[in-house]
Design an enzyme around this catalytic site. Structure first.
Site, PDB file in Angstrom:
ATOM      1  N   GLY A   1       0.832  -1.199   0.000  1.00  0.00           N
ATOM      2  CA  GLY A   1       0.000   0.000   0.000  1.00  0.00           C
ATOM      3  C   GLY A   1       0.860   1.239   0.000  1.00  0.00           C
TER       4      GLY A   1
ATOM      5  N   ASP B   1     -13.644   5.727   5.294  1.00  0.00           N
ATOM      6  CA  ASP B   1     -13.165   5.261   3.982  1.00  0.00           C
ATOM      7  C   ASP B   1     -13.724   3.875   3.667  1.00  0.00           C
ATOM      8  OD1 ASP B   1     -11.801   5.555   1.603  1.00  0.00           O
ATOM      9  OD2 ASP B   1      -9.934   4.729   2.373  1.00  0.00           O
TER      10      ASP B   1
ATOM     11  N   LEU C   1       4.550  -2.453   3.433  1.00  0.00           N
ATOM     12  CA  LEU C   1       4.407  -3.789   2.859  1.00  0.00           C
ATOM     13  C   LEU C   1       3.689  -4.722   3.824  1.00  0.00           C
ATOM     14  CD1 LEU C   1       8.054  -4.127   1.494  1.00  0.00           C
ATOM     15  CD2 LEU C   1       6.037  -3.315   0.252  1.00  0.00           C
TER      16      LEU C   1
END
Length: 486
Positions: A50, A181, A54
């Site tokens: 991302g 989100d 990692l």
């Protein structure tokens, strides 16, 4: 910076490197990390990446070889980064196993779709410090399943997913946090007993999670243009578009947008996501007129009472108001009852192996739909009208070579030679040379082989023999933690 000699300009300053999270260099398989409780963890393969760092498979069994069935993962980021630091604080305060277990028991749930915190620690490599966190491993994300089935879930699946997300969001809100989100790529399948759990989903990625009442009282409504459009543009709330701090109302609105997309396939403002003001204005306009929003999403007039009522209830929520979770649940339960669904915990997700659409009958193609590329322009399969490929379909079909079979004369057209109908050679979507017969008023139901050129002045007819093509089997879906860039 010293001045240059007379008549010369001073040397220009080097531009500053852009600030932001940086990815660490990959870690070697078998590296051992020790958490703050002195427990050691061995790294396996990298399974995710991302904007923060990692993700690796991890095992607490140092003596056994690492396998792909490990049930833990480790997130690693440089100590100078911030996203994992924020997420770690959330997990320590809200996701302790005993807290989640007590909530599940008190609410009489089968499970809660919020990951449990396990451990964290610091690690030094090559004089650089890293932060890491151990968490449960999950399966594939909902976005991959959504795209793999043609970007549309059944109403039964959408309502069941809505119930599970309501459970997770109510737990977060009762503990003072909002997610901010919610989206399909942040919803992962469960993983247990060395395999995916298709009827369990977990809401992950708490990098934007925020306390909406840090001092015991709700944050006031305040628009800030500098913070406008935070979150994922197609789903973020109308408040976020205005730069207002995330709230419980915002989480409910984001969930409603997600459910709407899962039902209809595409939101009305997705045609221009690069224009953030256009997206914001579209959402604001539609949230003031819910019937116009449902008409824009369901142009064929499908009845979607549950999502329409949910959007209406959310649009009337106050910024600091507590959502009526039970009322929303009752709405979704009513919809499932109308569909004849008795078990709300069954998600019925269209995972690997399910057909994409009606009319596709080949068994060999059904298993390869999740992994094969788009069809070439000349793939003709049973159930596809007019012999043309359907855009976006994932059926597995053989590649056709433009090279004629041995012994087939090369058809040329010289002076005085009559025009002969022969296969055309052109380039397919994937770049390979392919052949297709000239247009015919009849539908083509089978893949034809190239034919020999007919006698001079006659019209060629396609051969009735089918080509035998060896088809490759679809690869198994590897369940692993998925991440997506913000």
């Amino acid at each position: 910076m010293p001045r240059g000699k007379a008549g010369t300009a001073a040397p220009a300053r080097k531009p500053r490197a852009p600030k932001g999270p940086k990815l660490p260099a990959p870690f070697t398989r078998g590296t051992v990390l020790q958490d703050l409780r002195k427990k050691q963890w061995k790294l396996g393969d990298e399974v995710g990446k991302g904007g923060f760092g990692l993700i690796y498979l991890a095992s607490e069994d140092l003596g056994s070889p690492m396998t792909s069935t490990a049930e833990h993962v480790i997130k690693i980021e440089p100590h100078s980064n911030g996203p994992l630091f924020c997420e770690l604080h959330f997990y320590q305060r809200v996701s302790r196993p005993e807290m989640i277990d007590n909530w599940v028991k008190s609410k009489k749930l089968k499970y809660l779709g919020v990951p449990k915190y396990i451990a964290h620690g610091m690690h030094q490599r090559d004089k650089e410090n890293y932060r890491f966190m151990i968490m449960p491993r999950f399966g594939t994300d909902l976005q991959k399943i959504f795209e793999g089935c043609g970007k549309q879930f059944s109403k039964e699946t959408v309502l069941a997913l809505g119930l599970r997300m309501l459970d997770a969001l109510e737990y977060l809100h009762e503990n003072g946090y909002v997610h901010a989100d919610i989206k399909a790529s942040n919803i992962l399948l469960g993983f247990s007993s060395k395999q995916q759990q298709p009827d369990q989903v977990y809401l992950v990625d708490y990098g934007l999670a925020l306390k909406y009442s840090p001092d015991g009282s709700h944050k006031p409504y305040k628009e800030d243009p500098r913070k406008a459009h935070d979150g994922t543009i197609e789903f973020t709330s109308t408040d976020a578009h205005k730069g207002v701090a995330p709230s419980r109302r915002g989480d409910m609105e984001i969930l409603a947008f997600c459910m709407l997309q899962w039902l209809c396939g595409k939101l009305p403002w997705e045609d221009n996501l690069l224009d953030k003001d256009y997206v914001a204005n579209s959402k604001i306009k539609y949230m003031k007129d819910i019937p116009s929003l449902t008409r824009a999403c369901f142009r064929k007039g499908e009845m979607q009472d549950e999502i329409s009522k949910f959007l209406t209830l959310v649009s009337k929520l106050g910024y600091e108001e507590k959502p009526d979770y039970n009322k929303y649940r009752a709405l979704f339960h009513e919809g499932l009852k109308k569909l004849g669904v008795k078990d709300e915990w069954k998600l019925n997700l269209p995972i690997a192996g399910a057909p994409l659409k009606k009319g596709i009958k080949r068994k060999s193609e059904l298993g390869a739909e999740a992994s094969s590329p788009k069809k070439t322009a000349v793939e003709k399969v049973r159930g596809t009208p007019k012999g043309h490929a359907t855009a976006g379909s994932r059926q597995s079909t053989p590649k056709l070579s433009a090279k004629p079979r041995q012994g087939t004369p090369k058809t040329t057209r010289g002076r005085g030679t009559p025009k002969v109908s022969s296969p055309r050679v052109h380039t397919g979507i994937n770049g390979e040379a392919v052949t297709s017969p000239r247009k015919s008023p009849t539908k083509v139901q089978t893949v034809k082989s190239p034919v020999k050129s007919p006698a001079k002045g006659s019209i060629s007819k396609p051969s009735s023999t089918r080509r035998k093509v060896k088809r490759s089997k679809a690869p198994k879906v590897d369940a692993c933690v998925q991440t997506s860039p913000r």
